[in-house]
Design a protein around this motif. Structure first.
Motif, mmCIF file in Angstrom:
data_model
loop_
_atom_site.group_PDB
_atom_site.id
_atom_site.type_symbol
_atom_site.label_atom_id
_atom_site.label_comp_id
_atom_site.label_asym_id
_atom_site.label_seq_id
_atom_site.Cartn_x
_atom_site.Cartn_y
_atom_site.Cartn_z
ATOM 1 N N LEU A 1 0.835 -1.202 0.000
ATOM 2 C CA LEU A 1 0.000 0.000 0.000
ATOM 3 C C LEU A 1 0.871 1.253 0.000
ATOM 4 O O LEU A 1 0.576 2.232 -0.690
ATOM 5 N N ALA A 2 1.947 1.231 0.790
ATOM 6 C CA ALA A 2 2.847 2.381 0.842
ATOM 7 C C ALA A 2 3.461 2.665 -0.524
ATOM 8 O O ALA A 2 3.641 3.818 -0.922
ATOM 9 N N GLN A 3 3.776 1.608 -1.257
ATOM 10 C CA GLN A 3 4.343 1.783 -2.595
ATOM 11 C C GLN A 3 3.313 2.366 -3.563
ATOM 12 O O GLN A 3 3.667 3.117 -4.475
ATOM 13 N N GLN A 4 2.043 2.031 -3.351
ATOM 14 C CA GLN A 4 0.999 2.533 -4.246
ATOM 15 C C GLN A 4 0.671 4.001 -3.989
ATOM 16 O O GLN A 4 0.408 4.758 -4.922
ATOM 17 N N HIS B 1 2.722 6.073 -2.166
ATOM 18 C CA HIS B 1 3.984 6.837 -2.045
ATOM 19 C C HIS B 1 4.080 7.597 -0.711
ATOM 20 O O HIS B 1 4.539 8.734 -0.674
ATOM 21 N N GLN B 2 3.659 6.947 0.348
ATOM 22 C CA GLN B 2 3.816 7.513 1.679
ATOM 23 C C GLN B 2 3.738 6.395 2.708
ATOM 24 O O GLN B 2 3.233 5.303 2.406
ATOM 25 N N PRO B 3 4.247 6.613 3.933
ATOM 26 C CA PRO B 3 4.248 5.562 4.950
ATOM 27 C C PRO B 3 2.838 5.128 5.333
ATOM 28 O O PRO B 3 1.879 5.909 5.271
ATOM 29 N N VAL B 4 2.724 3.875 5.752
ATOM 30 C CA VAL B 4 1.442 3.280 6.154
ATOM 31 C C VAL B 4 1.642 2.565 7.490
ATOM 32 O O VAL B 4 2.644 1.867 7.673
ATOM 33 N N PRO B 5 0.719 2.720 8.451
ATOM 34 C CA PRO B 5 0.822 1.982 9.717
ATOM 35 C C PRO B 5 0.826 0.476 9.465
ATOM 36 O O PRO B 5 0.095 -0.017 8.596
ATOM 37 N N SER B 6 1.637 -0.240 10.230
ATOM 38 C CA SER B 6 1.744 -1.681 9.999
ATOM 39 C C SER B 6 1.920 -2.414 11.320
ATOM 40 O O SER B 6 2.231 -1.830 12.357
ATOM 41 N N MET B 7 1.719 -3.733 11.241
ATOM 42 C CA MET B 7 1.925 -4.626 12.377
ATOM 43 C C MET B 7 2.431 -5.953 11.829
ATOM 44 O O MET B 7 2.448 -6.157 10.601
ATOM 45 N N ALA C 1 5.323 1.903 11.398
ATOM 46 C CA ALA C 1 4.885 2.318 10.073
ATOM 47 C C ALA C 1 5.967 1.884 9.091
ATOM 48 O O ALA C 1 7.137 1.752 9.469
ATOM 49 N N VAL C 2 5.560 1.641 7.862
ATOM 50 C CA VAL C 2 6.533 1.232 6.840
ATOM 51 C C VAL C 2 6.503 2.234 5.695
ATOM 52 O O VAL C 2 5.452 2.770 5.333
ATOM 53 N N THR C 3 7.683 2.481 5.139
ATOM 54 C CA THR C 3 7.817 3.389 4.002
ATOM 55 C C THR C 3 7.691 2.579 2.704
ATOM 56 O O THR C 3 7.706 1.342 2.735
ATOM 57 N N PRO C 4 7.574 3.247 1.569
ATOM 58 C CA PRO C 4 7.510 2.506 0.301
ATOM 59 C C PRO C 4 8.710 1.586 0.060
ATOM 60 O O PRO C 4 8.589 0.587 -0.647
ATOM 61 N N SER C 5 9.847 1.890 0.676
ATOM 62 C CA SER C 5 11.033 1.040 0.510
ATOM 63 C C SER C 5 11.026 -0.151 1.460
ATOM 64 O O SER C 5 11.901 -1.008 1.390
ATOM 65 N N GLY C 6 10.045 -0.184 2.382
ATOM 66 C CA GLY C 6 9.964 -1.270 3.347
ATOM 67 C C GLY C 6 10.625 -0.961 4.673
ATOM 68 O O GLY C 6 10.616 -1.793 5.590
ATOM 69 N N GLU C 7 11.184 0.220 4.818
ATOM 70 C CA GLU C 7 11.840 0.603 6.071
ATOM 71 C C GLU C 7 10.796 0.859 7.154
ATOM 72 O O GLU C 7 9.751 1.483 6.916
#
Length: 223
Positions: A134-137, A139-145, A163-169
């Motif tokens: 979702l973050a890649q789609q 282009h911004q960080p998304v909350p994750s677990m 949270a994860v960035t589009p790069s997976g960080e």
């Protein structure tokens, strides 16, 4: 109708009106909202088929960010969702559901849900693998677990949320708190019995008490 019957009728009406605020307060507390989707939508861990669902806050005073999604008649919990607090500058009088931007051939993913009149809403937390996509789609960080799904019957303890960035960080959730008013894709849903009804409840209470008083006066005059 004799005086006794009049008094009983007035008392019954007063009790009905007095009970209404309690039910309305309960709806405000768990933010029960009836939502109808014309197309399938994505929530963390699964797709909801088109249809009607109830969104409520889980009965947990210690954590007001766990959402339960029920079927149309509220007889079965369809999903239990972890969320984080989201904020909006201008509340509205309707339920607001925000969706993540998606390619046209994919179901929309729910990003957040706001109850009418509330500044704070609930941003859905997606499993890490899906959150990265979702973050890649968008282009911004998304909350994750973590990817392991929570149990519907026992959603605690809370999973470790980042949270994860589009790069997976992975980054801290605090780093994605928005300091400006967002310009997200917003859907306003006209839903029954979701706006604040406390003024109406108070009015019903006064009407009931007034009716009871009038019935008693009528009963005394008839006697």
């Amino acid at each position: 109708m004799n005086s006794k019957q009049l008094f009983i009728a007035g008392l019954f009406l007063a009790l009905i009106c007095a009970a209404a605020p309690g039910r309305l307060m309960a709806d405000e507390y768990n933010q029960a909202t009836k939502l109808t989707f014309n197309e399938p939508v994505e929530i963390p861990g699964q797709l909801l088929a088109a249809g009607t669902y109830w969104f409520t806050l889980m009965d947990n005073d210690a954590d007001r960010d766990i959402i339960q999604i029920w079927n149309a008649d509220k007889s079965q919990v369809v999903a239990t969702i972890f969320t984080v607090a989201d904020y909006r500058f201008r509340p509205t009088g309707k339920t607001v559901v925000n969706f993540e931007e998606r390619p046209g051939d994919q179901p929309e993913a729910i990003q957040s849900w706001f109850y009418p009149g509330e500044n704070f809403g609930h941003e859905f937390v997606y499993p890490k693998t899906r959150a990265i996509a979702l973050a890649q789609q968008i282009h911004q960080p998304v909350p994750s677990m973590p990817d392991e799904p929570a149990s519907d019957s026992d959603p605690s303890p809370d999973p470790a949320m980042t949270a994860v960035t589009p790069s997976g960080e992975e980054i801290e959730l605090s780093e994605i708190v928005e300091s400006e008013e967002p310009t997200e894709n917003v859907t306003l849903a006209s839903l029954p019995q979701t706006a604040s009804l406390l003024p109406l409840a108070a009015l019903l209470g006064f009407v009931g008490l007034g009716a009871s008083f009038c019935f008693r006066r009528m009963a005394r005059s008839i006697a």
